[in-house]
Design an enzyme around this catalytic site. Structure first.
Site, short mmCIF file in Angstrom:
data_model
loop_
_atom_site.label_atom_id
_atom_site.label_comp_id
_atom_site.label_asym_id
_atom_site.label_seq_id
_atom_site.Cartn_x
_atom_site.Cartn_y
_atom_site.Cartn_z
N GLY A 105 0.76 -1.25 0.00
CA GLY A 105 0.00 0.00 0.00
C GLY A 105 0.78 1.28 0.00
O GLY A 105 0.22 2.35 -0.29
N CYS A 164 -9.86 3.81 -29.68
CA CYS A 164 -11.16 4.40 -29.99
C CYS A 164 -12.01 4.64 -28.75
O CYS A 164 -13.07 4.01 -28.60
CB CYS A 164 -11.91 3.47 -30.93
SG CYS A 164 -11.53 3.78 -32.62
C1 PLP Z 1 -3.61 -7.96 -0.63
C2 PLP Z 1 -2.68 -7.04 -1.32
N1 PLP Z 1 -1.39 -7.04 -0.97
C3 PLP Z 1 -0.48 -6.21 -1.56
C4 PLP Z 1 -0.87 -5.34 -2.56
C5 PLP Z 1 0.16 -4.46 -3.17
O1 PLP Z 1 -0.13 -3.15 -2.91
P1 PLP Z 1 0.89 -1.99 -3.35
O2 PLP Z 1 1.24 -2.23 -4.76
O3 PLP Z 1 0.12 -0.76 -3.14
O4 PLP Z 1 2.07 -2.09 -2.43
C6 PLP Z 1 -2.22 -5.30 -2.95
C7 PLP Z 1 -2.65 -4.35 -3.98
O5 PLP Z 1 -3.62 -3.69 -3.88
C8 PLP Z 1 -3.14 -6.18 -2.34
O6 PLP Z 1 -4.42 -6.20 -2.69
#
Ligand code: PLP
Length: 423
Positions: A249, A353
């Site tokens: 995240g 398109c």
């Molecule tokens: C369960 C889970 N783990 C890890 C990630 C990786 O997140 P990020 O790319 O934001 O670090 C995601 C992506 O949304 C996810 O759904």
């Protein structure tokens, strides 16, 4: 193709023409000349630096990084991460297959995903992964039935939904009660308490992931605090865990605005979890891969739009990089040669398109003409993985630059590649 090594990542430097954009010292123009456009170019050095920065920030606190393959699962990139010591988070059985072919052991794979099909669960249980991150009571029951039939003990982590607003784009926020992800905290507690009487299941962790492209530490810290409390409650009820999985995240700066430093992010998580003495599993995707990639495209046409602006039509669009059309996401766009900024007002659009096929709105750039190259920055995550064949456009080629040399890690798709599946 060998070239001299240069500075890490994407920098402007005198190459053949003054101030060409280069990747780890290798001219993007030379790669485009050899392999055509649109093309993704990745910096191995940036991937390594980003991984090592997160890994090193734990400063001895026990942890495991499970790179989120969903951000970019091109085989060579998965292999590079494995060589660095990463494990992976897979979001489908097909990502698990890619992970296995990249050399990851089942014990290095956690399996997330809100809708794992019976076939996917069957294969995951049979493989004996580090954990299946469970999204509902029904899914837990399905895993249990498969494990009992196969005579296995399935390792599971309960993904709880903490009802925390990640304050990210609504399409990539996952931690609110109204989102489809995970089990509400009270239900997760109740579910965990059923585990002692279920010999085909072993609860190994609690898992939380509140969203992607999160640019404030607060939601990440709060989610970690809830996970820590939850794991202590479970231990007191006789359910000791092996680790806490805090998902991914962490956001990156697409537009130059500040984002939390990796060191602050990791300290915040460790600060909340330390009292449990449990190792932390993290699933970073974007923070590792986004800054390591650019999408290089060629200008096809320039035509008037308003009295003061022009359309620049490039040979990459929502089929190669859907983030701007899907999330209104911002990516810096720069000419590959010459200065990066200028006074011409441009709407940079793709060839597809759809009127939503806009890659960059209202950009001020130097004068562009048909044939010029542009680089769309920070496209290493959620770029090539989300590419499509809409308009029968081929999936783009991908190149990895490593130590002054570059190689094609995915060749450009052909129409024959597409039609091989059809009768
Ligand atoms: C369960 C889970 N783990 C890890 C990630 C990786 O997140 P990020 O790319 O934001 O670090 C995601 C992506 O949304 C996810 O759904």
């Amino acid at each position: 193709m060998a070239q001299r090594a240069g500075p890490a990542g994407f920098t402007r430097q005198p190459v053949e023409h003054a101030h060409d954009l280069a990747c780890d010292g290798v001219s993007l123009a030379s790669i485009a000349a050899a392999e055509g456009t649109p093309i993704y170019v990745y910096s191995a050095r940036t991937l390594r630096d980003r991984y090592r920065e997160i890994d090193g920030a734990f400063a001895g606190y026990p942890h495991a990084l499970h790179y989120a393959l969903k951000a970019n699962s091109t085989l060579a990139i998965a292999r590079l991460l494995r060589e660095l010591g990463s494990a992976v988070d897979a979001n489908s059985v097909w990502e698990i297959e890619v992970a296995r072919r990249a050399g990851f052991e089942p014990s290095q794979i956690v399996f997330t995903g809100v809708g794992k099909s019976p076939d996917e669960l069957e294969r995951a249980v049979a493989m004996g992964l580090k954990a299946i991150n469970v999204e509902s009571a029904g899914e837990l029951a399905r895993i249990e039935a498969i494990a009992a039939r196969l005579g296995h003990v399935a390792r599971v982590a309960v993904r709880f939904n903490p009802d925390i607003d990640a304050k990210s784009h609504p399409h990539i926020s996952t931690g609110l009660k109204i989102n489809k992800f995970g089990v509400p905290l009270d239900d997760a507690r109740a579910l965990a308490q059923t585990l002692p009487g279920r010999p085909a299941l072993k609860l190994v962790a609690v898992h939380v992931h509140v969203g992607s492209q999160i640019t404030s530490l607060d939601p990440l810290r709060r989610a970690a605090a809830v996970a820590a409390d939850f794991s202590i409650d479970l231990r007191e009820q006789g359910l000791p865990l092996e680790y806490i999985d805090l998902g991914g995240g962490l956001g990156v700066s697409y537009d130059g605005a500040g984002v939390p430093a990796v060191s602050d992010y990791v300290s915040a998580l460790v600060g909340e979890v330390r009292r449990t003495s449990l190792p932390i599993v993290l699933e970073p995707g974007r923070a590792i891969a986004a800054p390591a990639g650019v999408l290089v495209a060629r200008v096809i046409d320039v035509k008037p739009r308003t009295a003061s602006s022009h359309f620049v039509i490039i040979d990459a669009g929502m089929t190669e990089l859907i983030r701007p059309a899907l999330y209104n996401a911002f990516h810096r766009i720069e000419p590959v040669s010459g200065p990066e900024a200028g006074d011409c007002q441009y709407e940079i659009v793709g060839p597809v398109c759809e009127s939503s096929d806009v890659v960059g709105r209202d950009r001020r750039l130097p004068r562009l003409a048909a044939g010029d190259l542009v680089a769309i920055r920070d496209a290493g995550a959620y770029g090539s993985v989300m590419a499509s064949n809409y308009n029968r456009r081929p999936l783009p080629a991908e190149v990895l630059v490593d130590d002054g040399t570059w190689r094609v890690i995915r060749r450009r798709q052909t129409v024959d590649d597409q039609l091989v599946l059809e009768t």
